[in-house]
Structure formats: C-alpha cells, structure tokens
Design a protein around this motif. Structure first.
Motif, mmCIF file in Angstrom:
data_model
loop_
_atom_site.group_PDB
_atom_site.id
_atom_site.type_symbol
_atom_site.label_atom_id
_atom_site.label_comp_id
_atom_site.label_asym_id
_atom_site.label_seq_id
_atom_site.Cartn_x
_atom_site.Cartn_y
_atom_site.Cartn_z
ATOM 1 N N LEU A 147 2.588 57.922 8.392
ATOM 2 C CA LEU A 147 3.260 57.969 7.094
ATOM 3 C C LEU A 147 4.131 59.214 6.971
ATOM 4 C CD1 LEU A 147 3.561 56.927 4.119
ATOM 5 C CD2 LEU A 147 1.626 58.386 3.582
ATOM 6 N N LEU A 148 3.606 60.365 7.375
ATOM 7 C CA LEU A 148 4.377 61.603 7.287
ATOM 8 C C LEU A 148 5.602 61.560 8.192
ATOM 9 C CD1 LEU A 148 1.462 64.213 7.234
ATOM 10 C CD2 LEU A 148 2.842 63.444 5.319
ATOM 11 N N GLN A 149 5.463 60.979 9.367
ATOM 12 C CA GLN A 149 6.624 60.836 10.253
ATOM 13 C C GLN A 149 7.676 59.921 9.630
ATOM 14 O OE1 GLN A 149 4.518 59.418 13.699
ATOM 15 N NE2 GLN A 149 4.448 61.437 14.664
ATOM 16 N N MET A 150 7.210 58.850 9.009
ATOM 17 C CA MET A 150 8.146 57.932 8.359
ATOM 18 C C MET A 150 8.877 58.618 7.205
ATOM 19 S SD MET A 150 8.501 55.829 5.456
ATOM 20 C CE MET A 150 6.852 55.514 4.859
ATOM 21 N N VAL A 151 8.157 59.419 6.401
ATOM 22 C CA VAL A 151 8.786 60.125 5.281
ATOM 23 C C VAL A 151 9.823 61.115 5.798
ATOM 24 C CG1 VAL A 151 8.359 61.743 3.395
ATOM 25 C CG2 VAL A 151 6.803 59.833 3.763
ATOM 26 N N TYR A 152 9.486 61.863 6.841
ATOM 27 C CA TYR A 152 10.422 62.847 7.396
ATOM 28 C C TYR A 152 11.713 62.179 7.856
ATOM 29 C CZ TYR A 152 12.310 66.389 10.559
ATOM 30 O OH TYR A 152 13.133 67.289 11.187
ATOM 31 N N VAL A 161 10.207 60.486 -3.151
ATOM 32 C CA VAL A 161 9.477 61.549 -3.850
ATOM 33 C C VAL A 161 8.280 60.992 -4.605
ATOM 34 C CG1 VAL A 161 9.651 63.349 -5.594
ATOM 35 C CG2 VAL A 161 11.549 62.962 -4.018
ATOM 36 N N GLU A 162 8.529 60.008 -5.495
ATOM 37 C CA GLU A 162 7.437 59.471 -6.305
ATOM 38 C C GLU A 162 6.460 58.652 -5.480
ATOM 39 O OE1 GLU A 162 6.662 59.996 -9.422
ATOM 40 O OE2 GLU A 162 8.335 61.382 -9.699
ATOM 41 N N ALA A 163 6.947 57.972 -4.457
ATOM 42 C CA ALA A 163 6.082 57.078 -3.688
ATOM 43 C C ALA A 163 5.235 57.824 -2.662
ATOM 44 C CB ALA A 163 6.930 56.022 -2.976
ATOM 45 N N TYR A 164 5.766 58.885 -2.060
ATOM 46 C CA TYR A 164 5.052 59.519 -0.948
ATOM 47 C C TYR A 164 4.795 61.006 -1.160
ATOM 48 C CZ TYR A 164 6.524 55.218 1.365
ATOM 49 O OH TYR A 164 6.732 53.910 1.681
ATOM 50 N N ILE A 165 5.853 61.764 -1.493
ATOM 51 C CA ILE A 165 5.715 63.218 -1.509
ATOM 52 C C ILE A 165 4.849 63.690 -2.663
ATOM 53 C CG2 ILE A 165 7.005 65.371 -1.730
ATOM 54 C CD1 ILE A 165 9.295 64.043 -0.260
ATOM 55 N N ARG A 166 5.038 63.142 -3.859
ATOM 56 C CA ARG A 166 4.240 63.591 -4.998
ATOM 57 C C ARG A 166 2.744 63.323 -4.807
ATOM 58 N NH1 ARG A 166 4.665 61.665 -11.303
ATOM 59 N NH2 ARG A 166 3.379 63.327 -12.154
ATOM 60 N N HIS A 174 20.395 59.442 -5.400
ATOM 61 C CA HIS A 174 19.446 60.555 -5.468
ATOM 62 C C HIS A 174 18.283 60.269 -6.408
ATOM 63 C CE1 HIS A 174 17.964 64.639 -5.350
ATOM 64 N NE2 HIS A 174 18.026 64.707 -6.659
ATOM 65 N N PHE A 175 18.582 59.824 -7.624
ATOM 66 C CA PHE A 175 17.524 59.667 -8.623
ATOM 67 C C PHE A 175 16.797 58.333 -8.502
ATOM 68 C CE2 PHE A 175 20.217 62.904 -10.629
ATOM 69 C CZ PHE A 175 19.262 63.862 -10.926
ATOM 70 N N ASN A 176 17.515 57.266 -8.194
ATOM 71 C CA ASN A 176 16.872 55.953 -8.126
ATOM 72 C C ASN A 176 16.247 55.695 -6.751
ATOM 73 O OD1 ASN A 176 17.728 55.544 -10.739
ATOM 74 N ND2 ASN A 176 19.565 54.429 -10.139
ATOM 75 N N ASP A 177 17.065 55.805 -5.704
ATOM 76 C CA ASP A 177 16.560 55.490 -4.369
ATOM 77 C C ASP A 177 15.658 56.603 -3.841
ATOM 78 O OD1 ASP A 177 17.992 53.180 -4.524
ATOM 79 O OD2 ASP A 177 19.698 53.923 -3.395
ATOM 80 N N PHE A 178 16.219 57.798 -3.679
ATOM 81 C CA PHE A 178 15.440 58.896 -3.100
ATOM 82 C C PHE A 178 14.299 59.326 -4.028
ATOM 83 C CE2 PHE A 178 14.676 63.438 -2.381
ATOM 84 C CZ PHE A 178 14.365 63.420 -1.040
ATOM 85 N N GLY A 179 14.584 59.461 -5.306
ATOM 86 C CA GLY A 179 13.558 59.927 -6.231
ATOM 87 C C GLY A 179 12.382 58.990 -6.353
ATOM 88 N N GLN A 180 12.653 57.675 -6.414
ATOM 89 C CA GLN A 180 11.574 56.707 -6.605
ATOM 90 C C GLN A 180 10.931 56.282 -5.293
ATOM 91 O OE1 GLN A 180 10.347 55.773 -9.575
ATOM 92 N NE2 GLN A 180 11.793 57.215 -10.496
ATOM 93 N N PRO A 201 8.991 50.447 -3.544
ATOM 94 C CA PRO A 201 8.313 51.528 -2.813
ATOM 95 C C PRO A 201 6.815 51.293 -2.730
ATOM 96 C CG PRO A 201 8.877 52.240 -5.040
ATOM 97 C CD PRO A 201 9.514 50.885 -4.852
ATOM 98 N N ALA A 202 6.211 51.886 -1.708
ATOM 99 C CA ALA A 202 4.767 51.741 -1.521
ATOM 100 C C ALA A 202 4.030 52.530 -2.592
ATOM 101 C CB ALA A 202 4.364 52.246 -0.136
ATOM 102 N N ARG A 203 2.885 52.038 -2.984
ATOM 103 C CA ARG A 203 2.055 52.689 -3.984
ATOM 104 C C ARG A 203 0.596 52.561 -3.583
ATOM 105 N NH1 ARG A 203 6.248 54.473 -5.603
ATOM 106 N NH2 ARG A 203 7.110 54.430 -7.710
ATOM 107 N N GLY A 204 -0.191 53.554 -3.983
ATOM 108 C CA GLY A 204 -1.625 53.402 -3.908
ATOM 109 C C GLY A 204 -2.283 53.799 -2.596
#
Length: 466
Positions: free
Chosen positions: A168-173, A205-210, A196-202, A125-128
């Motif tokens: 980025l927001l369009q891509m996340v949606y 959620v963790e990469a973009y939404i948080r 849910h926890f590995n793919d979607f969560g990491q 996932p993308a970071r930073g």
C-alpha cells in the motif's frame, strides 16, 4: 512456471481487437454475474449481456470476427457470439448441471483478473483498511491466549498484513509521482484545482495518508507489536510449540524448517516496523509536500499569466490588498467596479510594533565628581573579593583535594557539606581562568554523594612551565 503456462495463450486477444471496448464491458458484466451468483446459468449471463450492453451490441461492427450471419443479424445473436468468443479464449468454461442446464464456471486465474479489471474501472477511493491495527489486534489477542496454534496463525496473519501495508505504501508513493506527471499537461487553473482538491485530496490524502497518521498509525502501534514479537522469539518452548502447529498445518516440510520460517517472519516484521517511518512514511510526506508546492506554484503562474479581464482584475485586487493607503486608487476605479473594503481582526490587530525614534546628537554632559571616596565601602568591597569563595580560596581548596596526586575524579572528592558542593561547582567555573593551577575536564554523567549531585569530571594539576 511461465505466464502463458498459467493462463491460455489467447486469453487477452479479445482486448487487443477493434471491439476491445465491447469485450472489456462484457468482462465487467461477467464479473457482476460472478459476484451475484454462486452458480451462473448461461441464460442468466446472456440476459445480463443483452440488458446492459444493448446499445454497444447494436453499434458494434464485428469486422474480421468469426461471427455467423445469423448471429450478426440481431442483438440476441451478437450476445450469443460474445459468450462463445469469451469461452473459446479461456475466460470461463461450461458444464452441464444435474438439471441439464448449461452452467458457467470461472477458473482461478480468470476470477483474479476480473477482480483486478473491476478495481481499475472503479474510480472510488479505497476506505477502511487497517493493516497496522489489524497486526496489533491479532498479535495481542493471540498473546493473551495460551494456545500455540492461535499464536502461529496470528504470526502468519501479521506477516500478511505487514506485506499488504508495504504494498500500500509503495502504491501511495508512486501514485503521488503519477499526479506530478498529470499536472504537467494541465494549462487551466480550474483543472489544476480540481485535480488537487478532488482527485489528489480525496483519492490519496483522505483515502491513504490521513489514516496512516491518525487511525492506522505506525508510531502508535509499533512498540506494542515489537514487544509481543520479542517475547515470542525469546521463548524457545513457545517457538517449538508454534513450529509443531505449523508442521501440522503443512506450512513446512520439517519441524526445523517451520521454526526457522517463524523466526524469519518475526525478524522481518520487527525490521519493517523499525524502518517504516524513515524509509516509507517520511518519503511519502516529502513527495506530498513537493506536489503541494508544485501545485501552488502552477496555480500562481497560470493566474499571473492570464491576461484576460479576470487576470487583470486579480492583479488589481492583489495590489489593493497589499497597499494600506489605496484610498485614492479605489476612488479612481470606483466608477468601473463597485469595490468594498473588507477587514478582519486578528491577534495582531490591536497593537503596532513600536519603532525606535532616530537619536539626535546633543551636547555632552560633564559629570563632576565632587564627593569624597567612601573608604568604608572600599574596605567592604576588598573584603568581598578576598572572601572564602574567592578565586584564591577556590584554587587552594582544589589543591587540597589533589594533595600529592596529579589527577582526581569526582568519586574521590569529599562532598560532606555545602561548602564542598559549592567549591566543586566554582572549581568548574574557575578552571578556565589562566591563573588557575588546575584543569577540569567534564565527563558524561552525574555523580551523586551524600545528597549532592555534581557532573562527572576529572581534575588535573596544571603542569608548571620550566
């Protein structure tokens, strides 16, 4: 310009051939060579292809390919064929250097496509990213400077950051939508949990939404960004200086075009930050909640549908957890399963809600009034009803305010002492009485006079019925 005017017409033909997997891996090796070397020698690319794709080259058949028999004979010849094939289709070009060595050059379209292919292959996932903070930081630094060129470049940088944020927001949606479709085909509980926890969560959620909620927060930086831009757009001298710098930087043909472009970008950024939360962030939050709810329901359905030992045991444990008086049931299944009770303390563990007892009907108790009426108390009560703050007194006070007029406003009231203040409040309360000779209409706002604050109101004499 049309697409195949910008790129060679046969550029993608290797990726449509039976050996497309091999060609895709070869392009990834080409991208690695492009990243590691400023000047790519042909023999360096040849060595990398041989070292990283040795097994793939050995297993390839190259049917219906224009490969020579000598090239097909061994891995070295097949690696040479890959270089010749990709060069002929336009993925790179060759040139001879001053040292008479063959060098590979990557065209602009090819480098961008290679980077895109590599990003698609990269599963991490993308970071930073920090588009919102970057926009605020570059505008704040330029605002503190007296250099018009700094402000001009900062505005274009803020525009690019905002554009990247929208993308980025369009891509996340749409990525959340993709997980909806992926979840439909899953029929295993562990698979749904992992997705849910590995793919979607990491990866979402963790990469973009948080970061959008905590670090790169739009609500946190929206007001400072808009404040700086509004100061710039209201300063005509500054806008002309920025337009001059933009004209020198070849960002427009005329000074007026540059000024209009700067204003257009300022208005666009302000409008985007006004609507980001409603049009993008709230929509993404809604999709995330829908996906989480759907994942939870899917897990429950798959678990309840499981008729194996695990599913039956889950149903049994669920029933035991919901029944506080399950001691007999536990004793019955104890020979088959070694079950132990677990308890925990919570904020409600030390008390129970009191339940009202059922009232029983008893004999009526008669109250005998043997005491004589207290005339002194009756007199005092009558005096209280007829006090200076009674309904009649309030009505008379209001009529005194009205005088000969039919309507009076808050500004026309006399608020000289506490009695005036009290009467104004009692007038509002008593206006709903049918016996009152006036009507009070409350207005918006507060009226202050001599330290007293009363609501804005309009007192109107009630019309007498004929």
């Amino acid at each position: 310009m049309k697409f195949f005017e910008a790129v060679p017409s046969e550029l993608f033909s290797p990726l449509a051939s039976p050996n497309r997997i091999l060609y895709a891996d070869a392009l990834d090796v080409l991208y690695a060579a492009y990243q590691e070397n400023l000047k790519i020698r042909e023999d360096v690319l040849y060595s990398m292809l041989r070292g990283r794709l040795e097994q793939e080259l050995a297993d390839a058949t190259f049917e219906d390919e224009d490969i020579d028999e000598e090239e097909l004979r061994d891995i070295s010849g097949r690696a040479r064929f890959l270089i010749r094939k990709l060069c002929s289709k336009g993925w790179f070009e060759k040139e001879r250097g001053d040292d008479f060595e063959e060098y590979i050059t990557i065209p602009n379209y090819s480098s961008r496509l290679l980077e895109l292919f590599h990003q698609l292959r990269d599963d991490s996932p993308a970071r930073g990213y920090s588009y919102v903070f970057g926009t605020f930081s570059v505008l704040k630094t330029a605002d503190d400077s007296n250099n018009a060129y700094d402000k001009m470049t900062a505005l274009y940088s803020a525009y690019d950051n905002t554009t990247a944020l929208i993308s980025l927001l369009q891509m996340v949606y749409h990525n959340v939508k993709h997980y909806f479709q992926t979840q439909i085909d899953m029929q295993d509980v562990n698979q749904v949990l992992a997705a849910h926890f590995n793919d979607f969560g990491q990866k979402v959620v963790e990469a973009y939404i948080r970061p959008l909620k905590i670090k790169d927060s739009v609500p946190k930086y929206r007001v400072p960004i808009q404040s700086i831009l509004r100061r710039w757009e209201e300063d005509d001298a500054l806008l002309m200086a920025m337009a001059n710098e933009a004209l020198r930087d070849k960002r427009g043909k005329t000074l007026e075009d540059c000024r209009a472009d700067l204003l257009r970008k300022i208005f666009w950024i302000e409008e985007r930050y006004d609507n980001l939360e409603k049009d993008y962030l709230e929509e993404i939050d809604t999709q995330v909640r829908r996906y989480t709810r759907a994942a939870t329901q899917k897990i429950e359905n798959l678990t309840n549908r499981d008729q194996s030992v695990r599913g039956n045991l889950n149903v049994l444990l669920t029933a035991l957890s919901r029944n506080r008086r399950a001691a007999e049931l536990v004793d019955q299944i104890q020979p088959a399963f070694q079950l132990y009770e677990q308890s925990f303390l919570s904020e409600k563990s030390l008390w129970y809600r009191k339940r009202p007892e059922k009232r029983t009907k008893t004999a009526s108790v008669l109250i005998q009034d043997d005491q004589a009426p207290n005339t002194e108390e009756q007199v005092r009560a009558a005096q209280l009803l007829q006090s200076k703050y009674g309904r009649a007194a309030v009505n008379a006070y209001v009529q005194g305010w009205l005088g000969d007029a039919d309507i009076r406003c808050s500004e026309e009231l006399s608020l000289e002492e506490d009695k005036d203040y009290i009467m104004s409040l009692l007038a509002i309360l008593g206006s709903k009485d049918a016996a009152a000779g006036y009507v009070v209409q409350e207005l918006d706002g507060i009226f202050c006079k001599n330290g007293y604050s009363v609501p804005q109101m309009q007192i109107r004499r009630k019309e007498k019925k004929p």
